[in-house]
Write a protein that holds these residues in place. Structure first.
Motif, mmCIF file in Angstrom:
data_model
loop_
_atom_site.group_PDB
_atom_site.id
_atom_site.type_symbol
_atom_site.label_atom_id
_atom_site.label_comp_id
_atom_site.label_asym_id
_atom_site.label_seq_id
_atom_site.Cartn_x
_atom_site.Cartn_y
_atom_site.Cartn_z
ATOM 1 N N GLY A 59 -76.651 -46.930 16.899
ATOM 2 C CA GLY A 59 -76.403 -46.232 15.650
ATOM 3 C C GLY A 59 -75.862 -44.823 15.827
ATOM 4 O O GLY A 59 -76.037 -43.974 14.957
ATOM 5 N N VAL A 60 -75.262 -44.557 16.962
ATOM 6 C CA VAL A 60 -74.615 -43.252 17.196
ATOM 7 C C VAL A 60 -73.258 -43.494 17.833
ATOM 8 O O VAL A 60 -73.008 -44.558 18.384
ATOM 9 C CB VAL A 60 -75.437 -42.344 18.139
ATOM 10 N N SER A 61 -72.385 -42.498 17.795
ATOM 11 C CA SER A 61 -71.116 -42.668 18.483
ATOM 12 C C SER A 61 -71.255 -42.135 19.901
ATOM 13 O O SER A 61 -72.053 -41.243 20.182
ATOM 14 C CB SER A 61 -69.992 -41.952 17.733
ATOM 15 N N CYS A 62 -70.493 -42.767 20.784
ATOM 16 C CA CYS A 62 -70.543 -42.395 22.197
ATOM 17 C C CYS A 62 -69.148 -41.920 22.566
ATOM 18 O O CYS A 62 -68.290 -42.690 22.982
ATOM 19 C CB CYS A 62 -70.951 -43.622 23.022
ATOM 20 N N ASP A 63 -68.919 -40.612 22.354
ATOM 21 C CA ASP A 63 -67.562 -40.077 22.464
ATOM 22 C C ASP A 63 -66.998 -40.149 23.876
ATOM 23 O O ASP A 63 -65.796 -40.297 24.056
ATOM 24 C CB ASP A 63 -67.538 -38.627 21.969
ATOM 25 N N SER A 64 -67.877 -40.035 24.856
ATOM 26 C CA SER A 64 -67.391 -40.045 26.244
ATOM 27 C C SER A 64 -66.911 -41.429 26.666
ATOM 28 O O SER A 64 -66.119 -41.554 27.597
ATOM 29 C CB SER A 64 -68.502 -39.566 27.172
ATOM 30 N N GLY A 65 -67.400 -42.472 25.990
ATOM 31 C CA GLY A 65 -67.055 -43.823 26.406
ATOM 32 C C GLY A 65 -67.901 -44.244 27.595
ATOM 33 O O GLY A 65 -68.362 -43.405 28.360
ATOM 34 N N ILE A 66 -68.114 -45.550 27.732
ATOM 35 C CA ILE A 66 -68.946 -46.055 28.832
ATOM 36 C C ILE A 66 -68.061 -46.320 30.051
ATOM 37 O O ILE A 66 -67.059 -47.031 29.950
ATOM 38 C CB ILE A 66 -69.671 -47.352 28.417
ATOM 39 N N ASN A 67 -68.422 -45.720 31.177
ATOM 40 C CA ASN A 67 -67.682 -46.012 32.412
ATOM 41 C C ASN A 67 -68.591 -46.343 33.592
ATOM 42 O O ASN A 67 -68.122 -46.624 34.689
ATOM 43 C CB ASN A 67 -66.765 -44.839 32.778
ATOM 44 N N HIS A 68 -69.909 -46.316 33.342
ATOM 45 C CA HIS A 68 -70.869 -46.620 34.407
ATOM 46 C C HIS A 68 -72.154 -47.169 33.776
ATOM 47 O O HIS A 68 -72.631 -46.602 32.797
ATOM 48 C CB HIS A 68 -71.165 -45.338 35.201
ATOM 49 N N PRO A 69 -72.691 -48.233 34.339
ATOM 50 C CA PRO A 69 -73.929 -48.786 33.769
ATOM 51 C C PRO A 69 -75.076 -47.778 33.742
ATOM 52 O O PRO A 69 -75.880 -47.779 32.813
ATOM 53 C CB PRO A 69 -74.280 -49.948 34.705
ATOM 54 N N ASN A 70 -75.164 -46.920 34.746
ATOM 55 C CA ASN A 70 -76.232 -45.923 34.750
ATOM 56 C C ASN A 70 -76.004 -44.836 33.702
ATOM 57 O O ASN A 70 -76.957 -44.254 33.192
ATOM 58 C CB ASN A 70 -76.404 -45.312 36.144
ATOM 59 N N GLN A 71 -74.721 -44.605 33.373
ATOM 60 C CA GLN A 71 -74.407 -43.675 32.283
ATOM 61 C C GLN A 71 -74.836 -44.290 30.956
ATOM 62 O O GLN A 71 -75.427 -43.624 30.110
ATOM 63 C CB GLN A 71 -72.907 -43.366 32.276
ATOM 64 N N LYS A 108 -82.817 -46.809 54.032
ATOM 65 C CA LYS A 108 -83.945 -46.753 54.960
ATOM 66 C C LYS A 108 -83.733 -47.617 56.205
ATOM 67 O O LYS A 108 -84.617 -47.724 57.034
ATOM 68 C CB LYS A 108 -85.238 -47.217 54.264
ATOM 69 N N GLU A 109 -82.608 -48.291 56.298
ATOM 70 C CA GLU A 109 -82.348 -49.145 57.452
ATOM 71 C C GLU A 109 -80.915 -48.938 57.903
ATOM 72 O O GLU A 109 -80.103 -48.359 57.185
ATOM 73 C CB GLU A 109 -82.551 -50.634 57.106
ATOM 74 N N GLY A 110 -80.603 -49.470 59.087
ATOM 75 C CA GLY A 110 -79.235 -49.465 59.571
ATOM 76 C C GLY A 110 -78.667 -48.071 59.677
ATOM 77 O O GLY A 110 -79.281 -47.164 60.215
ATOM 78 N N LYS A 111 -77.486 -47.881 59.119
ATOM 79 C CA LYS A 111 -76.802 -46.593 59.231
ATOM 80 C C LYS A 111 -77.385 -45.533 58.287
ATOM 81 O O LYS A 111 -76.935 -44.405 58.245
ATOM 82 C CB LYS A 111 -75.307 -46.770 58.924
ATOM 83 N N ARG A 112 -78.373 -45.968 57.499
ATOM 84 C CA ARG A 112 -79.052 -45.070 56.553
ATOM 85 C C ARG A 112 -78.079 -44.455 55.550
ATOM 86 O O ARG A 112 -78.213 -43.301 55.147
ATOM 87 C CB ARG A 112 -79.842 -43.998 57.297
ATOM 88 N N THR A 113 -77.110 -45.235 55.188
ATOM 89 C CA THR A 113 -76.211 -44.803 54.118
ATOM 90 C C THR A 113 -76.978 -44.897 52.808
ATOM 91 O O THR A 113 -77.684 -45.877 52.590
ATOM 92 C CB THR A 113 -75.000 -45.751 54.027
ATOM 93 N N ASP A 114 -76.845 -43.896 51.971
ATOM 94 C CA ASP A 114 -77.477 -43.964 50.654
ATOM 95 C C ASP A 114 -76.459 -44.576 49.688
ATOM 96 O O ASP A 114 -75.569 -43.896 49.222
ATOM 97 C CB ASP A 114 -77.886 -42.555 50.225
ATOM 98 N N TYR A 115 -76.577 -45.866 49.438
ATOM 99 C CA TYR A 115 -75.580 -46.559 48.631
ATOM 100 C C TYR A 115 -75.649 -46.144 47.178
ATOM 101 O O TYR A 115 -76.730 -45.999 46.623
ATOM 102 C CB TYR A 115 -75.761 -48.068 48.772
ATOM 103 N N THR A 116 -74.476 -45.971 46.577
ATOM 104 C CA THR A 116 -74.447 -45.555 45.177
ATOM 105 C C THR A 116 -74.230 -46.762 44.267
ATOM 106 O O THR A 116 -73.553 -47.719 44.638
ATOM 107 C CB THR A 116 -73.316 -44.549 44.904
ATOM 108 N N PRO A 117 -74.793 -46.708 43.066
ATOM 109 C CA PRO A 117 -74.623 -47.798 42.101
ATOM 110 C C PRO A 117 -73.145 -47.994 41.735
ATOM 111 O O PRO A 117 -72.363 -47.050 41.742
ATOM 112 C CB PRO A 117 -75.411 -47.316 40.886
ATOM 113 N N TYR A 118 -72.804 -49.223 41.401
ATOM 114 C CA TYR A 118 -71.411 -49.576 41.094
ATOM 115 C C TYR A 118 -70.977 -49.054 39.726
ATOM 116 O O TYR A 118 -71.728 -49.111 38.764
ATOM 117 C CB TYR A 118 -71.244 -51.098 41.077
ATOM 118 N N SER A 119 -69.736 -48.612 39.662
ATOM 119 C CA SER A 119 -69.147 -48.210 38.381
ATOM 120 C C SER A 119 -68.686 -49.453 37.607
ATOM 121 O O SER A 119 -68.566 -50.540 38.178
ATOM 122 C CB SER A 119 -67.930 -47.323 38.638
ATOM 123 N N CYS A 120 -68.386 -49.263 36.323
ATOM 124 C CA CYS A 120 -67.850 -50.366 35.508
ATOM 125 C C CYS A 120 -66.570 -50.911 36.132
ATOM 126 O O CYS A 120 -66.370 -52.129 36.177
ATOM 127 C CB CYS A 120 -67.550 -49.890 34.093
#
Ligand code: SF4
Length: 187
Positions: free
Chosen positions: A165-177, A88-100
């Motif tokens: 209590g479940v398996s996460c087959d994809s693995g974690i690579n992003h906090p939002n994931q 909403k300011e400056g160059k109005r870049t929509d910044y994306t959340p950081y990956s792991c």
């Protein structure tokens, strides 16, 4: 399918569904009513990615920071950067959340709380933090073993599995994931 988090749910959602890096920053923000720049970026963009609206984000950060520096100073010195993160300011870049990967390669200094706990905490602190999440016994030793071998995202994935209590087959690579996988399991 996306879960939009609202202001009043943050603490409850942190307990059930935030990865350790983000829990840690929320704890520190609540404790110190402040986070340094690296933390505001990492945590702020995560919350944005989790669906926190700009108005709620401003209210959230203002409620904490104003306890330490007053709301006037918050509005003058910090609100701009939050609007900026939302494009909403400056160059109005929509910044994306950081990956792991980006978070793991950060170099937090003294007084910083961003970064990946699996990478940046000392062993004792990490064990205590994992215990607080309910990870103990054999599962905890497995996580610590991955950390020793520098497999930080695998350690986070095992933590997810132990707490959900479940398996996460994809693995974690992003906090939002991590967050959305958790919400899928819990909702
Ligand atoms: Fe956060 Fe990723 Fe580290 Fe997990 S592996 S604590 S999601 S940075």
């Amino acid at each position: 399918d996306a879960v939009d988090i609202s202001l009043k749910d943050i603490d409850q959602l942190a307990k059930s569904s935030f990865p350790l890096c983000m829990r840690h920053m929320l704890d520190k923000l609540r404790e110190n009513h402040h986070l340094k720049h690296g933390g505001r970026m990492q945590f702020g963009l995560f919350l944005k990615g989790a669906g926190l609206k700009l108005e709620d984000a401003l209210a959230f950060w203002r409620a904490e920071f104003s306890q330490k520096i007053g709301s006037e100073r918050f509005d003058k010195e910090y609100a701009y950067a939050i609007r900026h993160n939302y494009g909403k300011e400056g160059k109005r870049t929509d910044y994306t959340p950081y990956s792991c990967q980006k978070i793991i390669s950060a170099t937090p200094g003294v007084g910083d709380h961003h970064g990946c706990p699996f990478r940046h905490f000392g062993e004792e602190n990490l064990r205590a933090a994992l215990n607080k999440m309910g990870v103990g016994g054999h599962a905890l030793e497995e996580v610590m073993d991955k950390v020793k071998n520098r497999h930080y995202q695998v350690a986070c994935t095992l933590t997810f599995e132990a707490t959900h209590g479940v398996s996460c087959d994809s693995g974690i690579n992003h906090p939002n994931q991590y967050f959305s996988e958790s919400q899928k399991v819990l909702r």
